[in-house]
Design an enzyme around this catalytic site. Structure first.
Site, PDB file in Angstrom:
ATOM      1  CG  ASP A 184      49.859  -6.947   4.533  1.00 41.62           C
ATOM      2  OD1 ASP A 184      51.083  -6.806   4.645  1.00 41.62           O
ATOM      3  OD2 ASP A 184      49.157  -6.226   3.790  1.00 41.62           O
ATOM      4  CB  SER A 197      57.159  -5.026  -3.599  1.00 45.38           C
ATOM      5  OG  SER A 197      56.492  -3.839  -3.265  1.00 45.38           O
ATOM      6  NE  ARG A 223      46.809  -0.909  -5.703  1.00 47.16           N
ATOM      7  CZ  ARG A 223      47.542  -1.231  -4.630  1.00 47.16           C
ATOM      8  NH1 ARG A 223      47.154  -0.861  -3.423  1.00 47.16           N
ATOM      9  NH2 ARG A 223      48.678  -1.911  -4.757  1.00 47.16           N
ATOM     10  CB  SER A 243      45.293  -2.662  -1.328  1.00 43.02           C
ATOM     11  OG  SER A 243      46.230  -3.269  -0.488  1.00 43.02           O
ATOM     12  CD  GLN A 295      53.837  -1.082  -0.167  1.00 46.48           C
ATOM     13  OE1 GLN A 295      55.004  -0.739   0.012  1.00 46.48           O
ATOM     14  NE2 GLN A 295      52.983  -1.234   0.822  1.00 46.48           N
ATOM     15  NE  ARG A 303      48.438  -5.714   7.832  1.00 47.22           N
ATOM     16  CZ  ARG A 303      47.232  -5.269   7.456  1.00 47.22           C
ATOM     17  NH1 ARG A 303      46.146  -5.668   8.084  1.00 47.22           N
ATOM     18  NH2 ARG A 303      47.124  -4.417   6.444  1.00 47.22           N
TER      19      ARG A 303
HETATM   20  C1  S3P Z   1      50.208  -3.421  -0.444  1.00 45.37           C
HETATM   21  C2  S3P Z   1      51.191  -4.314  -0.773  1.00 45.37           C
HETATM   22  C3  S3P Z   1      51.940  -5.095   0.214  1.00 45.37           C
HETATM   23  C4  S3P Z   1      51.280  -5.089   1.587  1.00 45.37           C
HETATM   24  C5  S3P Z   1      50.775  -3.735   1.968  1.00 45.37           C
HETATM   25  C6  S3P Z   1      49.767  -3.231   0.958  1.00 45.37           C
HETATM   26  C7  S3P Z   1      49.548  -2.663  -1.518  1.00 45.37           C
HETATM   27  O1  S3P Z   1      53.247  -4.577   0.331  1.00 45.37           O
HETATM   28  O2  S3P Z   1      52.191  -5.551   2.569  1.00 45.37           O
HETATM   29  O3  S3P Z   1      50.145  -3.770   3.246  1.00 45.37           O
HETATM   30  O4  S3P Z   1      48.483  -2.071  -1.275  1.00 45.37           O
HETATM   31  O5  S3P Z   1      50.090  -2.646  -2.629  1.00 45.37           O
HETATM   32  P1  S3P Z   1      54.391  -5.026  -0.715  1.00 45.37           P
HETATM   33  O6  S3P Z   1      53.793  -4.941  -2.048  1.00 45.37           O
HETATM   34  O7  S3P Z   1      55.533  -4.092  -0.560  1.00 45.37           O
HETATM   35  O8  S3P Z   1      54.722  -6.439  -0.292  1.00 45.37           O
END
Ligand code: S3P
Length: 447
Positions: free
Chosen positions: A327, A174, A33, A29, A176, A401
């Site tokens: 995850d 989420s 970013r 993550s 994301q 995973r």
């Molecule tokens: C992530 C957010 C998660 C996670 C993904 C990485 C991120 O997804 O499952 O592997 O880096 O923001 P969601 O935010 O859609 O749950």
């Protein structure tokens, strides 16, 4: 990565005690970013500890396709020369994000308020995943999109010519989606406010502050939080140190818990409280996990994890904890199979839209290994009795995973466990097999 043309099966065999140091790779993550904010900043961002796995390398390529420069200087060391917010240019070709939901969704946000168009696609797994959850709220800024039926990729996104700031409540749990909206807000004049009911990972917020954005986070009585971000920001390049990924650490960690006699040290793991739900849950289950040398690095909490084989017992895992370990359910389900008693994991609807339908893939994998498991609505119920028969073959559905979790299961089950394809492990943890072997894990190629 496109659909594997040739499946690479592998078998994991009952192993003797795992011992040693497991230096897992950088956090996925934070790596995505760092590249994206580096690409939007003014000046040169130096990143160390970057995860050099397929998902993140696809983000680096996409950042370069928008006109920023991303170059590798050494193992995990990258320099990104940004264009400044609003400075991205139209990519000359379709952007292929391979397997990565995070890379694609965050990049949609990052370009959505710049008047350029881009086409986003990915592998067979990513092309099944819902993009409407990001694309719909991006239209509030003035962006427009075309997608396949159901909001699926390939997607064409036209960035807003005259972007507007927004005040929006994100209803899906989420990070994301939240992050995509914050990245879009960077080039929208005025103050954007994003509210979220669930406490999802907050790396975007922390890193935006580190790059000099005007951002404030306010806890809400409802349990979530509200983020306000001033648009038309000038981000200033900075140094980013990427800690090791707790979601990758989870695999050697659970392996050490279930293989008798094991004693493993996992150094420098990110311990952001919004990512550590698994560690807390395992400790509740009786796991011997000791955090040593707790410190702060690059604005994030980090520590070394010392893990020893443990007798585990089943627990109740409430749905409210899901965002902090979203995850980690495949590997938690494996730990639950070796525990005594029932582990009930509640509120897992989001698992159905990950790299695979993980709820279904976990159930199928556990059943293949002779474990008593069922779903009740969005809950996963595993009845463990301290040992696992094993002996099955698991379909991985292009999900890294799932592949790693069931290989870990085979290291302690009575009969070996096979997974039908390990190629996707390269999307997040390219050296997984070698690292596990260095601890004493036994794998056999399937011929
Ligand atoms: C992530 C957010 C998660 C996670 C993904 C990485 C991120 O997804 O499952 O592997 O880096 O923001 P969601 O935010 O859609 O749950």
């Amino acid at each position: 990565m496109s659909a594997p043309s040739e499946l690479r099966p592998l078998t994991a065999c009952r192993s003797s005690a795992l011992k040693g140091v497991a230096a897992v790779p950088g956090d996925k993550s934070i790596s995505h970013r760092a590249l994206i904010l580096g690409g939007l900043a003014v000046g040169e961002t130096e990143i160390s500890g970057l995860l050099e796995a397929e998902d993140v390398l696809n983000t680096a390529k996409a950042v370069a396709a928008f006109g920023s420069e991303a170059r590798r200087e050494g193992a995990g060391v990258w320099r990104v020369r940004g264009t400044g917010v609003g400075g991205w240019q139209e990519p000359a070709d379709v952007l292929d994000f391979g397997n990565s939901g995070t890379g694609s969704r965050l990049m949609m946000g990052a370009m959505a308020t710049t008047p350029i168009s881009a086409v986003f696609t990915g592998d067979a797994s990513l092309r099944k995943r819902p993009m409407g959850r990001v694309l719909q709220p991006l239209t509030l800024f003035g962006a427009e999109f075309e997608a396949r039926e159901g909001g699926l990729m390939p997607v064409r996104l036209n960035g807003a010519r005259w972007p507007l700031c927004i005040d929006h409540k994100v209803t899906v749990a989420s990070a994301q989606v939240k992050s995509a909206l914050l990245l879009a807000a960077l080039n929208a004049p005025g103050r954007t406010r994003i509210e979220q009911g669930a406490l999802t990972r907050d790396h975007t917020e922390k890193m935006l502050a580190g790059f000099g954005a005007e951002i404030a986070v306010e806890p809400l009585e409802s349990g979530g939080d509200a983020i306000t971000l001033m648009g038309q920001a000038e981000l200033k390049a900075c140094a980013v140190e990427v800690p090791r990924d707790p979601s990758s650490a989870a695999f050697p960690l659970v392996a050490a818990l279930i293989v008798p006699g094991s004693d493993v040290l996992i150094p420098g793991v990110l311990l952001n409280p919004r990512r550590t739900g698994l560690f807390g849950t395992l400790i509740e289950m009786g796991a011997d996990i000791v955090v040593e040398n707790r410190r702060t690095s690059g604005g994030e909490e980090v520590g070394d994890l010392r893990v020893r084989h443990s007798v585990l017992h089943g627990v109740e895992v409430p749905g409210i904890r899901a965002p902090s370990m979203i995850d980690e359910y495949p590997i938690l389900a494996v730990a639950a199979a070796f525990a005594d008693g029932r582990t009930a994991m509640r509120g897992l609807a989001e698992l159905k839209v990950k790299e695979s339908d993980r709820l279904a893939a976990i159930v199928a994998g556990l059943k293949a290994g002779g474990v008593a498991v069922e779903t009740r609505g969005d809950d996963l119920i595993v009845d463990g009795w301290g040992s696992v028969p094993g002996g099955g073959i698991v379909e991985t559905h292009m999900d890294h995973r799932i592949a790693m979790s069931f290989l870990v299961m085979g290291l302690a089950s009575q009969a070996p466990m096979s997974v039908e394809d390990v190629s996707m492990i390269a999307t997040s943890f390219p050296d997984f097999i070698e690292l596990m072997q260095s601890l004493g894990a036994e794998f056999e190629a399937v011929v």
